[in-house]
Design an enzyme around this catalytic site. Sequence first.
Site, PDB file in Angstrom:
ATOM      1  N   ALA A  65       1.000  -1.171  -0.039  1.00 28.73           N
ATOM      2  CA  ALA A  65      -0.066   0.036  -0.186  1.00 28.73           C
ATOM      3  C   ALA A  65       0.876   1.277   0.155  1.00 28.73           C
ATOM      4  CB  ALA A  65      -0.923   0.091   1.209  1.00 28.73           C
ATOM      5  N   GLY A 109       0.580  -5.131   0.609  1.00 26.27           N
ATOM      6  CA  GLY A 109      -0.569  -5.093  -0.253  1.00 26.27           C
ATOM      7  C   GLY A 109      -0.129  -5.786  -1.429  1.00 26.27           C
ATOM      8  N   GLU A 112      -0.523  -9.202  -0.676  1.00 28.74           N
ATOM      9  CA  GLU A 112      -1.949  -9.522  -0.536  1.00 28.74           C
ATOM     10  C   GLU A 112      -2.687  -9.375  -1.713  1.00 28.74           C
ATOM     11  OE1 GLU A 112      -1.986  -6.284   2.241  1.00 28.74           O
ATOM     12  OE2 GLU A 112      -2.614  -7.904   3.786  1.00 28.74           O
ATOM     13  N   GLU A 132       4.595  -5.055   7.320  1.00 31.76           N
ATOM     14  CA  GLU A 132       3.713  -3.820   7.756  1.00 31.76           C
ATOM     15  C   GLU A 132       4.082  -3.771   9.300  1.00 31.76           C
ATOM     16  OE1 GLU A 132       2.541  -6.290   5.750  1.00 31.76           O
ATOM     17  OE2 GLU A 132       0.643  -5.655   4.709  1.00 31.76           O
TER      18      GLU A 132
HETATM   19  N1  CAA Z   1       4.707   3.064  -0.722  1.00 30.18           N
HETATM   20  C1  CAA Z   1       4.976   4.193  -1.268  1.00 30.18           C
HETATM   21  N2  CAA Z   1       6.114   4.509  -2.069  1.00 30.18           N
HETATM   22  C2  CAA Z   1       6.874   3.384  -2.063  1.00 30.18           C
HETATM   23  C3  CAA Z   1       6.633   2.004  -1.594  1.00 30.18           C
HETATM   24  C4  CAA Z   1       5.418   1.876  -0.801  1.00 30.18           C
HETATM   25  N3  CAA Z   1       4.822   0.861  -0.224  1.00 30.18           N
HETATM   26  N4  CAA Z   1       7.468   1.085  -1.665  1.00 30.18           N
HETATM   27  C5  CAA Z   1       8.654   1.967  -2.413  1.00 30.18           C
HETATM   28  N5  CAA Z   1       8.249   3.041  -2.546  1.00 30.18           N
HETATM   29  C6  CAA Z   1       8.864   4.384  -3.312  1.00 30.18           C
HETATM   30  C7  CAA Z   1      10.090   4.772  -2.517  1.00 30.18           C
HETATM   31  O1  CAA Z   1       9.625   5.579  -1.662  1.00 30.18           O
HETATM   32  C8  CAA Z   1      10.881   5.430  -3.708  1.00 30.18           C
HETATM   33  O2  CAA Z   1      10.427   6.524  -3.993  1.00 30.18           O
HETATM   34  P1  CAA Z   1      11.363   7.881  -4.105  1.00 30.18           P
HETATM   35  O3  CAA Z   1      12.351   7.488  -5.039  1.00 30.18           O
HETATM   36  O4  CAA Z   1      10.446   8.909  -4.119  1.00 30.18           O
HETATM   37  O5  CAA Z   1      12.307   8.093  -2.673  1.00 30.18           O
HETATM   38  C9  CAA Z   1      10.652   4.303  -4.720  1.00 30.18           C
HETATM   39  O6  CAA Z   1       9.580   3.873  -4.535  1.00 30.18           O
HETATM   40  C10 CAA Z   1      11.844   3.156  -4.729  1.00 30.18           C
HETATM   41  O7  CAA Z   1      12.032   2.502  -3.411  1.00 30.18           O
HETATM   42  P2  CAA Z   1      13.278   2.472  -3.076  1.00 30.18           P
HETATM   43  O8  CAA Z   1      14.225   3.539  -3.234  1.00 30.18           O
HETATM   44  O9  CAA Z   1      12.918   2.177  -1.397  1.00 30.18           O
HETATM   45  O10 CAA Z   1      13.898   0.939  -3.569  1.00 30.18           O
HETATM   46  P3  CAA Z   1      14.671  -0.072  -2.786  1.00 30.18           P
HETATM   47  O11 CAA Z   1      15.122  -0.877  -4.135  1.00 30.18           O
HETATM   48  O12 CAA Z   1      16.034   0.602  -2.304  1.00 30.18           O
HETATM   49  O13 CAA Z   1      13.792  -0.953  -1.897  1.00 30.18           O
HETATM   50  C11 CAA Z   1      11.822  -1.938  -1.329  1.00 30.18           C
HETATM   51  C12 CAA Z   1      12.857  -1.759  -2.543  1.00 30.18           C
HETATM   52  C13 CAA Z   1      12.405  -3.151  -0.424  1.00 30.18           C
HETATM   53  C14 CAA Z   1      10.503  -2.599  -1.579  1.00 30.18           C
HETATM   54  C15 CAA Z   1      11.613  -0.732  -0.306  1.00 30.18           C
HETATM   55  O14 CAA Z   1      11.118   0.392  -1.218  1.00 30.18           O
HETATM   56  C16 CAA Z   1      10.412  -0.942   0.717  1.00 30.18           C
HETATM   57  O15 CAA Z   1      10.722  -1.397   1.835  1.00 30.18           O
HETATM   58  N6  CAA Z   1       9.328  -0.477   0.328  1.00 30.18           N
HETATM   59  C17 CAA Z   1       8.073  -0.611   1.449  1.00 30.18           C
HETATM   60  C18 CAA Z   1       7.523  -2.010   1.607  1.00 30.18           C
HETATM   61  C19 CAA Z   1       6.316  -1.897   2.616  1.00 30.18           C
HETATM   62  O16 CAA Z   1       6.664  -1.558   3.686  1.00 30.18           O
HETATM   63  N7  CAA Z   1       5.144  -2.417   2.001  1.00 30.18           N
HETATM   64  C20 CAA Z   1       3.960  -2.326   2.972  1.00 30.18           C
HETATM   65  C21 CAA Z   1       3.310  -1.219   2.741  1.00 30.18           C
HETATM   66  S1  CAA Z   1       1.781  -1.143   3.887  1.00 30.18           S
HETATM   67  C22 CAA Z   1       0.770  -2.195   3.528  1.00 30.18           C
HETATM   68  O17 CAA Z   1       0.757  -2.709   2.298  1.00 30.18           O
HETATM   69  C23 CAA Z   1      -0.505  -2.261   4.257  1.00 30.18           C
HETATM   70  C24 CAA Z   1      -1.534  -3.254   3.877  1.00 30.18           C
HETATM   71  O18 CAA Z   1      -1.397  -4.433   4.055  1.00 30.18           O
HETATM   72  C25 CAA Z   1      -2.814  -3.004   3.279  1.00 30.18           C
END
Ligand code: CAA
Length: 258
Positions: A65, A109, A112, A132
């Site tokens: 998400a 998400g 999911e 999460e």
């Molecule tokens: N939401 C918003 N933006 C996201 C994102 C997310 N879930 N995941 C990645 N991005 C964005 C980053 O912020 C970044 O944007 P900027 O360049 O503007 O900073 C861009 O995508 C590239 O990401 P990274 O620079 O972080 O890329 P990376 O290769 O270094 O890492 C990753 C990749 C490990 C996937 C890392 O991005 C990450 O950990 N993302 C978040 C994963 C996460 O926590 N997901 C759960 C979300 S909550 C949820 O999903 C709730 C639910 O169940 C409904």
Amino acid sequence: MAFETIIVDVEDHVALIKLNRPDALNALNQQLVGELCTALEEADANDKVRCIVVTGSEKAFAAGADIKEMSSMTYAEVNATNLFASVNDRIVAIRKPIIAAVSGYALGGGCELAMACDFIIASDTAKFGQPEVNLGVIAGIGGSQRLTRFVGKSKAMDMNLTGRFMDAEEAERSGLISRMVPAKKLMDEAMGAAQKIAEKSMIATRAAKEAVNRSYETTLTEGLLFERRVFHALFATEDQKEGMNAFMEKRQAQFRDR
Ligand code: CAA
């Protein structure tokens, strides 16, 4: 309808829906989930479509998400809008088979969403996770429920509590995915599986999807009864006669969804 966060292509009876927010690793913001659900519903209603494939990019199916969109939301807001309830409900209501073709990250998400599809074909680069807990929340679209049914309590607890990622090999071993293929072959494999499904009688594929899904919702006795009754009902179709006659005549069946 024109979409901005997904790309939809219908070819040879298969609707391919590609998540397309590359700068955010296909993070699921409200626009994307709305467009995805609309595209799925349009494909479900389109007579030319017999199977649906949902995919992302090579680097990310979806990284979860959209954290930036959610970060300032209050409990009152997410509760009042029932955040993410409709995406689950709208996907569950799709009657045509949906394959998730996963490459790279399928997190939160994203994992999911893949699990809400009917089965997952993944590239050897895929990484699944429910991280999460690292954000001070928990999964919200099935990561504590569907994942547990796929991989069992121990691995589901591990992933939901530690936030660790599962690679494609572990995902295949654990039953989260149906097939693991080299990254270069992912789309051929997924589209090939979709084509195979598209060749069948749609009455039968819809029935098979309903029957398997019923196993998650009911007891074994009730599920077996449901399956048997649907199996019996299919003898009322022309496609059952065509399928069985074609077998005996050693030819390809020509199903007409009747
Ligand atoms: N939401 C918003 N933006 C996201 C994102 C997310 N879930 N995941 C990645 N991005 C964005 C980053 O912020 C970044 O944007 P900027 O360049 O503007 O900073 C861009 O995508 C590239 O990401 P990274 O620079 O972080 O890329 P990376 O290769 O270094 O890492 C990753 C990749 C490990 C996937 C890392 O991005 C990450 O950990 N993302 C978040 C994963 C996460 O926590 N997901 C759960 C979300 S909550 C949820 O999903 C709730 C639910 O169940 C409904």
